[in-house]
Design an enzyme around this catalytic site. Structure first.
Site, PDB file in Angstrom:
ATOM      1  N   HIS A 129      -5.094  -8.646   4.799  1.00  0.00           N
ATOM      2  CA  HIS A 129      -5.212  -7.320   4.563  1.00  0.00           C
ATOM      3  C   HIS A 129      -4.759  -6.925   2.990  1.00  0.00           C
ATOM      4  O   HIS A 129      -5.443  -6.493   2.328  1.00  0.00           O
ATOM      5  CB  HIS A 129      -4.417  -6.469   5.531  1.00  0.00           C
ATOM      6  CG  HIS A 129      -4.293  -4.967   5.140  1.00  0.00           C
ATOM      7  ND1 HIS A 129      -5.312  -4.113   5.612  1.00  0.00           N
ATOM      8  CD2 HIS A 129      -3.229  -4.134   4.821  1.00  0.00           C
ATOM      9  CE1 HIS A 129      -5.013  -2.774   5.147  1.00  0.00           C
ATOM     10  NE2 HIS A 129      -3.585  -2.921   4.683  1.00  0.00           N
ATOM     11  N   HIS A 174       0.847  -0.950  -0.071  1.00  0.00           N
ATOM     12  CA  HIS A 174       0.026   0.014   0.189  1.00  0.00           C
ATOM     13  C   HIS A 174       0.880   1.352  -0.138  1.00  0.00           C
ATOM     14  O   HIS A 174       2.082   1.156   0.564  1.00  0.00           O
ATOM     15  CB  HIS A 174      -0.812   0.115   1.165  1.00  0.00           C
ATOM     16  CG  HIS A 174      -2.292  -1.100   0.974  1.00  0.00           C
ATOM     17  ND1 HIS A 174      -2.863  -1.448   1.787  1.00  0.00           N
ATOM     18  CD2 HIS A 174      -2.637  -1.454  -0.091  1.00  0.00           C
ATOM     19  CE1 HIS A 174      -3.720  -2.197   1.655  1.00  0.00           C
ATOM     20  NE2 HIS A 174      -3.740  -2.249   0.212  1.00  0.00           N
TER      21      HIS A 174
END
Ligand code: ZN
Length: 259
Positions: A111, A55
């Site tokens: 995640h 990310h």
């Protein structure tokens, strides 16, 4: 043992600097600006970038840091990490250059699909860099993985030594504990933790790191199999739940809509 310092970034990220002497490694540098400012102020040279997942708020600073310090970049093998030189999977061990810090890699998908965590091999002072998998009082959202994967990843982290200090990447703790108390209002350790962590925030201090012992005692995402959490999940879902993974999935969904 090197010192581990949080550098606040964006609205609620922590970039962790691990420093010893004139050397420093950085974990999940989403933004190069505050890292370079810290290194310059402290007279430190960057020796490594350590990455948990892809990310932008974890890797966004890699290119600018590498432009000034051409250092090794450790990161998950199964994700795209800018500048990565060492592609890691569970079971790999690394020694962070300049620090002599030995870390073991765990695969912790959920995640993101390729998320990894780093656990120290120093049993005298165990630490874990867990990115956005386990938060203080909570866990990461399921962007790429299933509830079963995340529950297994969290179980791996929960099995670390109780005194392991857990370095997550966001200051979400008070919101997480607010939700945790909705799930488990009768948990005395959770109430004590909320008081303690509120005090830290009032004094402008981070609530991170926590410990694995604290998370086991208070984090509903590690406690889905505990009778109180299981019953709360069942009541929230309005149906009989099959097992702890089912309960974990309900609690995760519940948190997504909780205000
Ligand atoms: Zn993330």
């Amino acid at each position: 043992m090197p010192a581990i310092i949080p550098i606040p970034a964006f609205s609620d990220n922590y970039i962790w600097v691990v420093r010893e002497g004139a050397a420093a490694a950085v974990v999940d540098p989403g933004d190069a600006g505050p890292v370079l400012a810290y290194l310059d102020r402290e007279g430190l040279a960057l020796t490594a970038i350590v990455t948990t997942h892809h990310h932008g708020d974890h890797v966004g600073g890699n290119a600018a840091l590498l432009a000034r310090f051409p250092v090794p970049v450790f990161g998950p093998a199964h994700e795209t990490i800018p500048g990565r030189t060492h592609a890691l999977v569970e079971g790999d061990t690394i020694t962070v250059p300049g620090l002599g810090l030995a870390l073991r890699v765990l695969d912790v998908p959920g995640h993101t699909a390729g998320h990894i965590a780093y656990v120290s091999l120093d049993s005298a002072s165990p630490i874990a860099f867990v990115g956005d998998t386990l938060f203080a009082g909570g866990c990461g959202r399921l962007f790429e993985g299933t509830a079963a994967q995340m529950a297994a990843s969290l179980a791996k982290l929960a099995a670390l030594p109780a005194d392991t200090r857990v370095y997550c990447a966001h200051e979400y703790t008070l919101a997480n504990l607010h939700f945790a108390l909705a799930v488990e209002p009768g948990n005395a350790a959770l109430r004590e933790r909320q008081t303690r962590d509120r005090g830290k925030r009032d004094r402008g201090q981070p609530t991170v790191p926590s410990t694995i012992a604290e998370e086991r005692a208070t984090n509903p995402f590690l406690r889905a199999g505990e009778p109180a959490v299981f019953a709360a999940a069942q009541a929230h879902a309005g149906r009989k739940l099959a097992d702890a993974v089912d309960a974990f999935a309900v609690v995760r969904e519940w948190k997504n809509g909780f205000r």
